[in-house]
Design a protein around this motif. Structure first.
Motif, PDB file in Angstrom:
ATOM      1  N   PHE A   1       0.817  -1.213   0.000  1.00  0.00           N
ATOM      2  CA  PHE A   1       0.000   0.000   0.000  1.00  0.00           C
ATOM      3  C   PHE A   1       0.854   1.266   0.000  1.00  0.00           C
ATOM      4  O   PHE A   1       0.636   2.168  -0.791  1.00  0.00           O
ATOM      5  CB  PHE A   1      -0.945   0.008   1.198  1.00  0.00           C
ATOM      6  CG  PHE A   1      -2.150  -0.868   0.997  1.00  0.00           C
ATOM      7  CD1 PHE A   1      -2.687  -1.073  -0.258  1.00  0.00           C
ATOM      8  CD2 PHE A   1      -2.739  -1.500   2.077  1.00  0.00           C
ATOM      9  CE1 PHE A   1      -3.790  -1.894  -0.446  1.00  0.00           C
ATOM     10  CE2 PHE A   1      -3.846  -2.325   1.907  1.00  0.00           C
ATOM     11  CZ  PHE A   1      -4.375  -2.513   0.640  1.00  0.00           C
ATOM     12  N   TRP A   2       1.815   1.351   0.918  1.00  0.00           N
ATOM     13  CA  TRP A   2       2.587   2.589   1.014  1.00  0.00           C
ATOM     14  C   TRP A   2       4.051   2.377   1.417  1.00  0.00           C
ATOM     15  O   TRP A   2       4.860   3.290   1.274  1.00  0.00           O
ATOM     16  CB  TRP A   2       1.934   3.536   2.029  1.00  0.00           C
ATOM     17  CG  TRP A   2       1.757   2.935   3.390  1.00  0.00           C
ATOM     18  CD1 TRP A   2       2.717   2.742   4.336  1.00  0.00           C
ATOM     19  CD2 TRP A   2       0.547   2.436   3.957  1.00  0.00           C
ATOM     20  NE1 TRP A   2       2.193   2.147   5.460  1.00  0.00           N
ATOM     21  CE2 TRP A   2       0.850   1.966   5.262  1.00  0.00           C
ATOM     22  CE3 TRP A   2      -0.769   2.345   3.521  1.00  0.00           C
ATOM     23  CZ2 TRP A   2      -0.108   1.403   6.102  1.00  0.00           C
ATOM     24  CZ3 TRP A   2      -1.719   1.792   4.364  1.00  0.00           C
ATOM     25  CH2 TRP A   2      -1.393   1.328   5.623  1.00  0.00           C
ATOM     26  N   GLY A   3       4.420   1.197   1.915  1.00  0.00           N
ATOM     27  CA  GLY A   3       5.773   1.003   2.400  1.00  0.00           C
ATOM     28  C   GLY A   3       6.828   1.176   1.319  1.00  0.00           C
ATOM     29  O   GLY A   3       7.826   1.887   1.513  1.00  0.00           O
ATOM     30  N   TYR A   4       6.622   0.540   0.169  1.00  0.00           N
ATOM     31  CA  TYR A   4       7.604   0.681  -0.916  1.00  0.00           C
ATOM     32  C   TYR A   4       7.692   2.115  -1.388  1.00  0.00           C
ATOM     33  O   TYR A   4       8.790   2.633  -1.636  1.00  0.00           O
ATOM     34  CB  TYR A   4       7.227  -0.234  -2.083  1.00  0.00           C
ATOM     35  CG  TYR A   4       8.049   0.038  -3.317  1.00  0.00           C
ATOM     36  CD1 TYR A   4       9.364  -0.392  -3.404  1.00  0.00           C
ATOM     37  CD2 TYR A   4       7.517   0.758  -4.394  1.00  0.00           C
ATOM     38  CE1 TYR A   4      10.142  -0.119  -4.526  1.00  0.00           C
ATOM     39  CE2 TYR A   4       8.279   1.033  -5.512  1.00  0.00           C
ATOM     40  CZ  TYR A   4       9.582   0.596  -5.580  1.00  0.00           C
ATOM     41  OH  TYR A   4      10.346   0.879  -6.675  1.00  0.00           O
ATOM     42  N   SER A   5       6.557   2.770  -1.511  1.00  0.00           N
ATOM     43  CA  SER A   5       6.543   4.160  -1.960  1.00  0.00           C
ATOM     44  C   SER A   5       7.330   5.059  -1.020  1.00  0.00           C
ATOM     45  O   SER A   5       8.105   5.910  -1.462  1.00  0.00           O
ATOM     46  CB  SER A   5       5.092   4.653  -2.079  1.00  0.00           C
ATOM     47  OG  SER A   5       5.051   6.015  -2.436  1.00  0.00           O
TER      48      SER A   5
ATOM     49  N   ALA B   1       3.226   4.943  -6.955  1.00  0.00           N
ATOM     50  CA  ALA B   1       3.652   3.714  -6.288  1.00  0.00           C
ATOM     51  C   ALA B   1       2.735   3.311  -5.142  1.00  0.00           C
ATOM     52  O   ALA B   1       2.873   2.205  -4.617  1.00  0.00           O
ATOM     53  CB  ALA B   1       5.083   3.864  -5.758  1.00  0.00           C
ATOM     54  N   ASN B   2       1.827   4.179  -4.733  1.00  0.00           N
ATOM     55  CA  ASN B   2       0.896   3.820  -3.668  1.00  0.00           C
ATOM     56  C   ASN B   2      -0.037   2.720  -4.151  1.00  0.00           C
ATOM     57  O   ASN B   2      -0.660   2.826  -5.207  1.00  0.00           O
ATOM     58  CB  ASN B   2       0.084   5.046  -3.238  1.00  0.00           C
ATOM     59  CG  ASN B   2       0.948   6.080  -2.555  1.00  0.00           C
ATOM     60  OD1 ASN B   2       1.921   5.740  -1.888  1.00  0.00           O
ATOM     61  ND2 ASN B   2       0.609   7.344  -2.720  1.00  0.00           N
ATOM     62  N   ALA B   3      -0.133   1.659  -3.365  1.00  0.00           N
ATOM     63  CA  ALA B   3      -0.925   0.478  -3.713  1.00  0.00           C
ATOM     64  C   ALA B   3      -0.445  -0.143  -5.024  1.00  0.00           C
ATOM     65  O   ALA B   3      -1.192  -0.866  -5.686  1.00  0.00           O
ATOM     66  CB  ALA B   3      -2.410   0.803  -3.798  1.00  0.00           C
TER      67      ALA B   3
END
Length: 588
Positions: free
Chosen positions: A89-93, A112-114
């Motif tokens: 959801f948001w960690g990678y972003s 990149a969100n979700a």
């Protein structure tokens, strides 16, 4: 001296060409822009890293006591699911995208969100000169690191917090701690990355961070159960640290003086025996002191073997490609684990001889049955070697791998004794193993990094190879580790107190609501008045440590005894004996 060798080249490789093409063209034909071998290897490495999570479940369940074995087995898998979802959801972003503010602490590109638009953008490898990998593959691989790191933290929850409360904590922890430290270590804008700190596969963001979190959790819990004021607790803990330092200093001093005395005695200069005075230092006991025996050594050995296997993807996959650097990283990892395991066995034998003195091995009492288990020391040493080589596996030559394993296997048991004396609620020694071995690995990586090993992938170079001396590089390595320890400890405590504040506010809100409903004339289903509900803070423990399954077992015994009639088949029932009476008295 130049050495020539004879090789057989099947064909000359075409030179790599960098060009600007529409993103739609890459989506239409990704096979034209990415190496299939690299994609296969990093995908397999991601699966291997995920396999390390159930391996961790086995280790934690085996090291836990019987009452908490099932809880510790399931919690890493549950944690991996929660962190994996927030990573998508948001960690990678937050961790690996550039963001709109240009911050070195957080990213945040909306695309990149979700994972809304994360498919085939190229992720540069090494210094940017090597073959890239698609972004979707990078999200998968790094997401396994985030899940595994959070699963390590589960080891600090034994006897301390319910799973639901911990899952809320680990979600906040991943956003505020792991994402930040992973970004400053691996992202191009991270301050540690710009300084040239060497951390190939997560010595700081994975192991030092998770171990420090468990230490903060243990101290926070110890403060909660101490019934001391804040400054009184700080004074008490500081005094314990000073007593421990004094104890160790006197032990070292007596060993030195003892060695000199033995030498003089052999030279017939002195006679008699030295008079050593070492003040005793015993760790403060906890209510669950008798519940600390390992549940299953088989689980620990099996989990260690699976963890060892999965580490091939953890370190070898960090090369982000199927190349010789990945092979060197995995071989170094394997040799370091072998070295750590062997040194762990030797250390255990030495420790056994030191503790038992002249006692016969056949006359051990029950208290020694877990202390002298060789398999536990072997597993500790192997895992310490795996952790220590993690930051340096892609930077150091293979010949130096035994140094990492041996140094970690020697340092961790010493560090574990200090941790056991001061962090009495870290029952599984997560801080000593992960933070201790991680510090060893970060320091040795700065001293033994080799430009030739770094360039085995064909394109990477050692940062600042001409500007940095070994001493300066070691200083940056230590600074990175200490910064992570300080930031992680502070933020973990703040998160825990924030959660306590939320529980307190929720309790007040429920109390006011129920009082209002009672004053307004509302009644419950039975027609009586409302009784204010007590909102229990799971991190605030009860005065006694009673394990749930033991309570159920005792209650079943009591109910069974009381439900029996006075006679059974014409025979008068025997009154309860002392054991049953003790169970009844201990039951709450």
């Amino acid at each position: 001296m130049d050495v020539t060798i004879r090789v057989h080249a099947t064909s000359a490789l075409p030179p790599a060409v960098t060009s600007v093409v529409p993103y739609a063209a890459v989506l239409a034909h990704p096979e034209q822009f990415y190496n299939a071998g690299d994609i296969v290897w990093v995908t397999m490495a991601s699966a291997l890293v995920f396999l390390m999570i159930p391996a961790l479940s086995l280790i934690y369940a085996g090291l836990s006591n019987r009452s908490f074995a099932m809880s510790m087995f399931r919690l890493p898998l549950m944690t991996a699911a929660v962190v994996g979802l927030q990573w998508a959801f948001w960690g990678y972003s937050l961790t690996f995208t550039d963001g709109t503010l240009g911050s070195g602490w957080y990213g945040g590109e909306p695309r990149a969100n979700a994972l809304a638009d994360v498919v085939a953008r190229p992720i540069t490898v090494g210094n940017g000169d090597g073959p890239p990998i698609p972004e979707l593959l990078y999200v998968l691989y790094e997401g396994m690191f985030a899940a595994f790191t959070a699963a390590i933290v589960c080891g600090g929850t034994i006897h301390r917090v319910k799973p639901a409360r911990f899952l809320v904590f680990i979600t906040l922890w991943s956003i505020l701690i792991y994402d930040v430290i992973a970004r400053w270590t691996w992202h191009g804008r991270g301050w540690s990355n710009r300084l040239g700190v060497l951390d190939f596969a997560g010595g700081t963001p994975v192991h030092i961070t998770s171990g420090t979190t468990v230490a903060a959790f243990a101290l926070f819990y110890d403060f909660e159960v101490s019934d001391k004021a804040f400054f009184a607790y700080i004074w008490h803990f500081s005094r314990r640290v000073l007593e421990r330092i004094q104890h160790n200093f006197l032990v070292i001093w007596n060993l030195v003086i003892g060695g000199v005395f033995v030498a003089l005695k052999r030279a017939k200069v002195v006679r008699g025996s030295p008079n050593f005075i070492v003040p005793p230092f015993e760790p403060e006991e906890t209510p669950d002191e008798k519940e600390s025996d390992p549940y299953s050594n088989i689980y620990v050995a099996l989990g260690t073997g699976i963890l060892w296997f999965g580490w091939a993807g953890f370190n070898g996959g960090s090369a982000l490609g199927g190349n010789l650097r990945a092979v060197s990283a995995w071989l170094s990892t394997h040799i370091a684990a072998c070295s750590g395991g062997v040194v762990g066995i030797l250390w255990q034998w030495y420790d056994k001889l030191w503790e038992m003195g002249d006692r016969d091995f056949a006359t051990r009492d029950d208290g020694d049955r877990h202390v002298d288990q060789t398999v536990l020391w072997f597993c500790d040493g192997a895992i310490a070697g795996l952790i220590a080589i993690t930051p340096g596996s892609g930077y150091v030559p293979v010949w130096s791998a035994p140094i990492f394993g041996a140094a970690a296997a020697i340092f961790v048991p010493i560090f574990k004794k200090e941790s056991e004396a001061l962090l009495k609620h870290d029952k599984l020694h997560v801080f000593a193993v992960h933070t201790g071995a991680g510090l060893v690995g970060m320091c040795l990586t700065g001293l033994l990094a080799d430009p030739v090993t770094v360039h085995l992938d064909g394109h990477s170079t050692l940062p600042f190879v001409d500007e940095y001396s070994k001493g300066r590089r070691l200083g940056f390595q230590v600074a990175d580790a200490l910064a992570a320890i300080g930031y992680t400890f502070t933020m973990t405590v703040l998160i825990l107190y924030f959660m306590k504040l939320i529980v307190w506010l929720t309790g007040k809100a429920f109390s006011l609501k129920l009082k209002w409903r009672s004053a307004a004339g509302f009644h419950d289903v039975d027609g009586g008045n409302f009784v204010p509900t007590v909102v229990v803070d799971d991190l605030q423990p009860t005065t006694t440590q009673r394990w749930r399954d033991d309570l159920e077992r005792r209650e079943n015994i009591i109910v069974g005894l009381m439900s029996r009639s006075s006679t059974f088949n014409g025979v008068a029932a025997v009154p309860p004996g002392p054991a049953v009476q003790a169970i009844v008295q201990q039951a709450p």
